[in-house]
Design an enzyme around this catalytic site. Sequence first.
Site, PDB file in Angstrom:
ATOM      1  N   TYR A 227       4.944 -52.903 -16.428  1.00  0.00           N
ATOM      2  CA  TYR A 227       5.190 -51.510 -16.797  1.00  0.00           C
ATOM      3  C   TYR A 227       6.248 -51.485 -17.918  1.00  0.00           C
ATOM      4  CZ  TYR A 227       6.737 -46.702 -16.345  1.00  0.00           C
ATOM      5  OH  TYR A 227       7.079 -45.409 -16.608  1.00  0.00           O
TER       6      TYR A 227
ATOM      7  N   ASP B 243       5.898 -55.126  -7.945  1.00  0.00           N
ATOM      8  CA  ASP B 243       5.598 -53.715  -8.178  1.00  0.00           C
ATOM      9  C   ASP B 243       4.159 -53.491  -7.703  1.00  0.00           C
ATOM     10  OD1 ASP B 243       4.886 -51.255  -9.220  1.00  0.00           O
ATOM     11  OD2 ASP B 243       6.049 -51.518 -11.064  1.00  0.00           O
TER      12      ASP B 243
ATOM     13  N   ARG C 208      23.353 -38.786  -0.724  1.00  0.00           N
ATOM     14  CA  ARG C 208      23.183 -39.921  -1.645  1.00  0.00           C
ATOM     15  C   ARG C 208      23.153 -41.243  -0.880  1.00  0.00           C
ATOM     16  NH1 ARG C 208      27.035 -42.594  -4.171  1.00  0.00           N
ATOM     17  NH2 ARG C 208      28.540 -40.903  -4.093  1.00  0.00           N
TER      18      ARG C 208
ATOM     19  N   LYS D 219       3.413 -41.949  -8.359  1.00  0.00           N
ATOM     20  CA  LYS D 219       1.977 -42.147  -8.565  1.00  0.00           C
ATOM     21  C   LYS D 219       1.219 -41.903  -7.245  1.00  0.00           C
ATOM     22  CE  LYS D 219       3.608 -43.273 -12.574  1.00  0.00           C
ATOM     23  NZ  LYS D 219       4.027 -44.632 -12.880  1.00  0.00           N
TER      24      LYS D 219
HETATM   25  C1  LIG Z   1       5.225 -45.266 -13.298  1.00  0.00           C
HETATM   26  C2  LIG Z   1       5.464 -46.682 -12.979  1.00  0.00           C
HETATM   27  C3  LIG Z   1       6.756 -47.198 -12.814  1.00  0.00           C
HETATM   28  C4  LIG Z   1       7.984 -46.354 -13.019  1.00  0.00           C
HETATM   29  O1  LIG Z   1       8.067 -45.351 -12.073  1.00  0.00           O
HETATM   30  P1  LIG Z   1       8.880 -43.965 -12.304  1.00  0.00           P
HETATM   31  O2  LIG Z   1       8.686 -43.274 -11.016  1.00  0.00           O
HETATM   32  O3  LIG Z   1       8.271 -43.291 -13.481  1.00  0.00           O
HETATM   33  O4  LIG Z   1      10.281 -44.362 -12.591  1.00  0.00           O
HETATM   34  C5  LIG Z   1       6.898 -48.523 -12.476  1.00  0.00           C
HETATM   35  N1  LIG Z   1       5.826 -49.325 -12.311  1.00  0.00           N
HETATM   36  C6  LIG Z   1       4.571 -48.889 -12.483  1.00  0.00           C
HETATM   37  C7  LIG Z   1       3.433 -49.824 -12.294  1.00  0.00           C
HETATM   38  C8  LIG Z   1       4.352 -47.554 -12.831  1.00  0.00           C
HETATM   39  O5  LIG Z   1       3.110 -47.117 -13.018  1.00  0.00           O
END
Ligand SMILES: *Cc1c(COP(=O)(O)O)cnc(C)c1O
Length: 401
Positions: A121, A193, A68, A218
């Site tokens: 998001y 992000d 962790r 993703k």
């Molecule tokens: C999917 C996504 C998230 C969240 O990610 P997780 O891995 O599902 O927690 C945050 N920002 C964007 C732009 C996303 O597409």
Amino acid sequence: MFAHPDSWPEPSTGSDPWTLLSHAAVTPPEGSVPIAPPLYQTAAFSAEDAEGFARMATTPMHEGFYTRYGNPTTRALERAVAALEGSTAAVATASGMGAITAVLLAFAGAGDHVVAQRLLYGGTTGLLTRLAPRLGITVDLVDQDDTAAFARAARPNTKLILLESPSNPLLRLTDLAGVAAFARDRGIVTMIDNTIATPLNQRPLGFGIDLVMHSATKYLSGHGDVSAGIVTGRADLVERVWHEAHLLGATPDPFASWLVLRGLRTLPMRVARQNATALAVARHLAAHPRITAVHYPGLDGHPQRDLARRQMPEGAGGLLSFEVAGGLDAAEAMMSRLRLIRRSASFGTPMTVAVHPAAMWSAMMTPDQLTLTGLPAGLIRLGLGFEDPAAIIADLDAALG
Ligand SMILES: *Cc1c(COP(=O)(O)O)cnc(C)c1O
């Protein structure tokens, strides 16, 4: 009874099956190294002496104490993504949301203020509107097209600015250099992000942004088989994020890190393919009589095309959205006629996926709340996969009728 295989390093553990199996271990082969990164699927590590143990326990981000806190496989992933983004430090997390939550808690607490862009998001919006107020953190949401709006919203207690570019699901851009310059002057930490862009299309640290975050679920992993996230940037800031991430339990399982690392090896090929396919599909849809708008920063008609060229020199990414004439029902009818393209909330997958936000949310929101999101009812978001672009276009054309 049991012979000791060579790889079991401790013959002193005896030959009774209980003791022997409890100590079964892998020894790295002498004089050779594996060509794939080994998976350290272990929850913890052991140390030779008390001094070493204490040092491991108290060194932030140590990769050999407790998984962790850190893990060698996770560290290999962190190094790779840090290097891709032009940094030296990163902390991997169990999901993209784990990364954003750790960043929020690292830089804002009771009495602090956060500025974020309005288009984000959905999970990030939920974090800022539902969780942040309970922690005593106030949040202002601004229009990302208006760079000066970030400065206008900032207060003396503003600690963090959260950006997303291109943003979900309308693929709008934020002027990263513009926001970063003002935030630097005011000593406010900025985080973007960068999930939708990928580090190959956009490297925000070069524009002065402090921290870059990805949902590795993703494009970084790229196969739709793992949940993970990562934050990279200046080492002292990343260390502050780690302090929250490991307390929250938001750090990844080693196998998740391994899967992302495995996927990363093909990132350049995948991104190049998805950039090209998205552009071809965007151009096709832009000329389609049943489509009223296409949102893709790689299109010549995009209102932020110049900014896209500056910020995303290699390509505009594999995600686009478009509006079907006739609104909610027409879009839903089209969705239900897709044969190749699958309905899914994710993207960055080998198969092309589509989501119809208004239909997805109509189950969770009232019509008034839906209008408040400002999203067109006929909007469909498309995450391009690796199929033959002609097959994707044929599926869309057939579904549009
Ligand atoms: C999917 C996504 C998230 C969240 O990610 P997780 O891995 O599902 O927690 C945050 N920002 C964007 C732009 C996303 O597409």
